[in-house]
Design a protein around this motif. Structure first.
Motif, mmCIF file in Angstrom:
data_model
loop_
_atom_site.group_PDB
_atom_site.id
_atom_site.type_symbol
_atom_site.label_atom_id
_atom_site.label_comp_id
_atom_site.label_asym_id
_atom_site.label_seq_id
_atom_site.Cartn_x
_atom_site.Cartn_y
_atom_site.Cartn_z
ATOM 1 N N ALA A 96 0.851 -1.188 0.000
ATOM 2 C CA ALA A 96 0.000 0.000 0.000
ATOM 3 C C ALA A 96 0.888 1.239 0.000
ATOM 4 C CB ALA A 96 -0.907 -0.010 1.224
ATOM 5 N N SER A 97 0.440 2.280 -0.688
ATOM 6 C CA SER A 97 1.222 3.514 -0.756
ATOM 7 C C SER A 97 0.315 4.679 -1.085
ATOM 8 C CB SER A 97 2.338 3.390 -1.814
ATOM 9 O OG SER A 97 1.783 3.162 -3.096
ATOM 10 N N ASP A 98 0.869 5.880 -1.006
ATOM 11 C CA ASP A 98 0.125 7.074 -1.415
ATOM 12 C C ASP A 98 0.316 7.364 -2.898
ATOM 13 O OD1 ASP A 98 -0.827 7.800 1.247
ATOM 14 O OD2 ASP A 98 1.275 8.263 1.679
ATOM 15 N N ALA A 99 1.477 6.980 -3.427
ATOM 16 C CA ALA A 99 1.789 7.216 -4.838
ATOM 17 C C ALA A 99 2.630 6.053 -5.348
ATOM 18 C CB ALA A 99 2.550 8.526 -5.007
ATOM 19 N N VAL A 100 2.264 5.508 -6.511
ATOM 20 C CA VAL A 100 3.021 4.431 -7.132
ATOM 21 C C VAL A 100 3.449 4.907 -8.516
ATOM 22 C CG1 VAL A 100 0.886 3.285 -7.916
ATOM 23 C CG2 VAL A 100 3.053 2.006 -7.815
ATOM 24 N N VAL A 101 4.735 4.737 -8.842
ATOM 25 C CA VAL A 101 5.310 5.331 -10.049
ATOM 26 C C VAL A 101 5.850 4.240 -10.964
ATOM 27 C CG1 VAL A 101 6.948 7.013 -10.972
ATOM 28 C CG2 VAL A 101 5.991 7.338 -8.661
ATOM 29 N N ALA A 102 5.246 4.096 -12.136
ATOM 30 C CA ALA A 102 5.798 3.230 -13.175
ATOM 31 C C ALA A 102 7.011 3.921 -13.776
ATOM 32 C CB ALA A 102 4.750 2.963 -14.250
ATOM 33 N N THR A 103 8.011 3.152 -14.181
ATOM 34 C CA THR A 103 9.262 3.743 -14.674
ATOM 35 C C THR A 103 9.637 3.264 -16.074
ATOM 36 O OG1 THR A 103 10.569 1.993 -13.618
ATOM 37 C CG2 THR A 103 10.144 3.996 -12.318
ATOM 38 N N SER A 104 8.749 2.515 -16.714
ATOM 39 C CA SER A 104 8.981 2.034 -18.075
ATOM 40 C C SER A 104 7.633 1.644 -18.657
ATOM 41 C CB SER A 104 9.911 0.814 -18.076
ATOM 42 O OG SER A 104 9.257 -0.297 -17.468
ATOM 43 N N TRP A 105 7.587 1.430 -19.977
ATOM 44 C CA TRP A 105 6.294 1.062 -20.573
ATOM 45 C C TRP A 105 5.811 -0.285 -20.044
ATOM 46 C CZ3 TRP A 105 5.313 -3.308 -23.401
ATOM 47 C CH2 TRP A 105 6.414 -3.997 -23.937
ATOM 48 N N GLU A 106 6.749 -1.219 -19.761
ATOM 49 C CA GLU A 106 6.330 -2.519 -19.253
ATOM 50 C C GLU A 106 5.706 -2.402 -17.864
ATOM 51 O OE1 GLU A 106 10.468 -3.473 -21.218
ATOM 52 O OE2 GLU A 106 9.543 -1.818 -20.095
ATOM 53 N N ARG A 117 -5.699 1.214 -3.134
ATOM 54 C CA ARG A 117 -4.845 1.105 -1.958
ATOM 55 C C ARG A 117 -3.361 1.228 -2.309
ATOM 56 N NH1 ARG A 117 -2.142 -3.426 -0.375
ATOM 57 N NH2 ARG A 117 -2.199 -5.236 -1.776
ATOM 58 N N HIS A 118 -3.041 1.034 -3.588
ATOM 59 C CA HIS A 118 -1.646 1.149 -4.009
ATOM 60 C C HIS A 118 -1.253 2.597 -4.285
ATOM 61 C CE1 HIS A 118 -2.516 -3.164 -5.220
ATOM 62 N NE2 HIS A 118 -1.553 -3.257 -4.317
ATOM 63 N N GLY A 119 -2.215 3.509 -4.214
ATOM 64 C CA GLY A 119 -1.906 4.929 -4.321
ATOM 65 C C GLY A 119 -2.228 5.533 -5.669
ATOM 66 N N ARG A 120 -2.082 6.851 -5.732
ATOM 67 C CA ARG A 120 -2.234 7.554 -7.003
ATOM 68 C C ARG A 120 -1.185 7.032 -7.979
ATOM 69 N NH1 ARG A 120 -2.381 11.062 -2.904
ATOM 70 N NH2 ARG A 120 -0.212 11.704 -3.233
ATOM 71 N N ARG A 121 -1.557 6.923 -9.245
ATOM 72 C CA ARG A 121 -0.715 6.225 -10.205
ATOM 73 C C ARG A 121 -0.019 7.218 -11.149
ATOM 74 N NH1 ARG A 121 -5.285 2.194 -12.291
ATOM 75 N NH2 ARG A 121 -6.279 4.237 -12.417
ATOM 76 N N TYR A 122 1.294 7.029 -11.300
ATOM 77 C CA TYR A 122 2.127 7.920 -12.120
ATOM 78 C C TYR A 122 2.984 7.096 -13.084
ATOM 79 C CZ TYR A 122 0.896 11.253 -8.455
ATOM 80 O OH TYR A 122 0.207 12.043 -7.576
ATOM 81 N N TYR A 123 3.507 7.795 -14.073
ATOM 82 C CA TYR A 123 4.310 7.145 -15.114
ATOM 83 C C TYR A 123 5.476 8.078 -15.440
ATOM 84 C CZ TYR A 123 4.965 4.808 -19.761
ATOM 85 O OH TYR A 123 5.445 4.144 -20.872
ATOM 86 N N LEU A 124 6.667 7.722 -14.960
ATOM 87 C CA LEU A 124 7.871 8.499 -15.234
ATOM 88 C C LEU A 124 8.412 8.084 -16.598
ATOM 89 C CD1 LEU A 124 10.121 10.468 -14.364
ATOM 90 C CD2 LEU A 124 11.224 8.542 -13.189
ATOM 91 N N ILE A 125 8.307 8.969 -17.573
ATOM 92 C CA ILE A 125 8.729 8.693 -18.955
ATOM 93 C C ILE A 125 10.092 9.331 -19.182
ATOM 94 C CG2 ILE A 125 8.179 9.008 -21.389
ATOM 95 C CD1 ILE A 125 5.213 9.112 -20.589
#
Length: 356
Positions: A96-106, A117-125
């Motif tokens: 569980a987290s407040d913010a979860v950040v993807a770091t690649s397209w996969e 519950r995993h937090g707001r979702r982000y995508y670092l491109i």
């Protein structure tokens, strides 16, 4: 906040994009946040099915137990950063987290399916990753319901062209790890350094060809190459190669070089030439979008068309022939690069994760 970064593989080998994530992890911890970085063993369904075989499961367990997934051999993480290694990126394994950040397209494909519950979702491109996936497949991840964060203006524009908005946060640089130890005027003017990479988009073939041309005009050329992979076959004696150099050795390489050559055909941002700038080298680099984030032609660098060994060679020879030009560019580069601090970048990331 409790911030969670999701990486597509282990962190045992130096990768620029991973370094950026680890820097953010350190910076956000220092700002008072809880940070977790999760590394995946497998990503794709076909790979995940192999975990039903005892041999693959035992390989995962062994690497997990021995911590053969951390960047400890090449990057120093704050002890407060929590590192995790999971068999694949199913939500079962996600904290569980407040913010979860993807770091690649996969990883974006997985993160898009996580629960609230995993937090707001982000995508670092950090690049347009069509070297590791089909172009349309990568673009589809840009349409996912994730808040996009881009590291370059060209990526911001490209994301906008595909109908998506993004937050722009340019990279920072480590001014403690890198700095001037040898004054530019005291360096061998014929010493050149370059990152070697096997991926075609890094342009190493053009850089090597350029160095061969320079050597034909300047028999006293001394070239130093470094990289993650083994040395390319057939390097002449006047070229030295360092595989997986330590942080200390990398700083030494940058400081011995009068000139740094960066021949990439494309870049998300371009960390090695920026680090060389910090260390007082004059840079000759390709005129690609990721380099324009910190380089200006004839102001703090010489910029050449990509995929053009002749132009790269002429740029190096021009700096060798004109010491005043080399020293002027090196000084301008050292001064202009100072604005790219991790303190600024991490504060911007903190604001983005808190408000979007």
């Amino acid at each position: 906040m409790n911030v969670h970064f999701v990486l597509p593989t282990d962190g045992t080998v130096p990768v620029g994009g991973y370094k950026v994530v680890y820097e953010y992890a350190n910076g956000l911890v220092r700002l008072g946040h809880d940070v977790t970085v999760t590394h995946a063993f497998y990503l794709q369904p076909a790979q995940v099915r192999q975990l039903w075989r005892p041999r693959h499961w035992m390989t995962f367990l062994k690497r997990w137990a021995l911590r053969r997934y951390t960047p400890e051999s090449w990057f120093t993480l704050d002890p407060a950063v929590k590192l995790r290694f999971v068999p694949w990126l199913h939500h079962w394994f996600m904290p569980a987290s407040d913010a979860v950040v993807a770091t690649s397209w996969e990883t974006a494909e997985w993160v898009a399916g996580y629960a609230p519950r995993h937090g707001r979702r982000y995508y670092l491109i950090q690049h347009f990753e069509d070297w590791s996936g089909d172009r349309d497949q990568v673009l589809r991840t840009w349409q996912l319901p994730l808040h996009k964060i881009v590291i370059s203006r060209w990526l911001e524009a490209l994301v906008a062209q595909h109908g998506e908005s993004s937050s722009y946060i340019t990279n920072g640089l480590d001014f403690k790890a890198f700095g001037v130890d040898v004054a530019p005027q005291d360096r061998d003017p014929h010493a050149v350094a370059m990152l070697y990479h096997q991926s075609a988009w890094k342009g190493s073939r053009y850089g090597l060809e350029a160095l061969m041309q320079v050597r034909a005009h300047c028999p006293t050329l001394k070239a130093t190459l470094f990289g993650v992979c083994p040395a390319p076959a057939g390097l002449p004696a006047w070229v030295s190669y360092h595989q997986l150099p330590s942080q200390r050795l990398l700083r030494e390489i940058y400081n011995k070089a009068a000139i740094f050559l960066a021949p990439s055909l494309t870049e998300g941002w371009g960390l090695p030439p920026a680090e060389a700038m910090i260390c007082g080298a004059a840079v000759v680099l390709t005129d690609v979008d990721g380099h324009r984030e910190f380089a200006q032609a004839d102001v703090n660098a010489l910029m050449c068309p990509p995929a053009n060994a002749d132009a790269l060679a002429q740029g190096v020879l021009a700096l060798m022939a004109d010491p005043s030009l080399r020293l002027r560019l090196a000084q301008a580069a050292s001064e202009s690069i100072q604005r790219f601090t991790w303190s600024r970048a991490c504060q911007a990331m903190e604001r983005t994760l808190a408000t979007n």
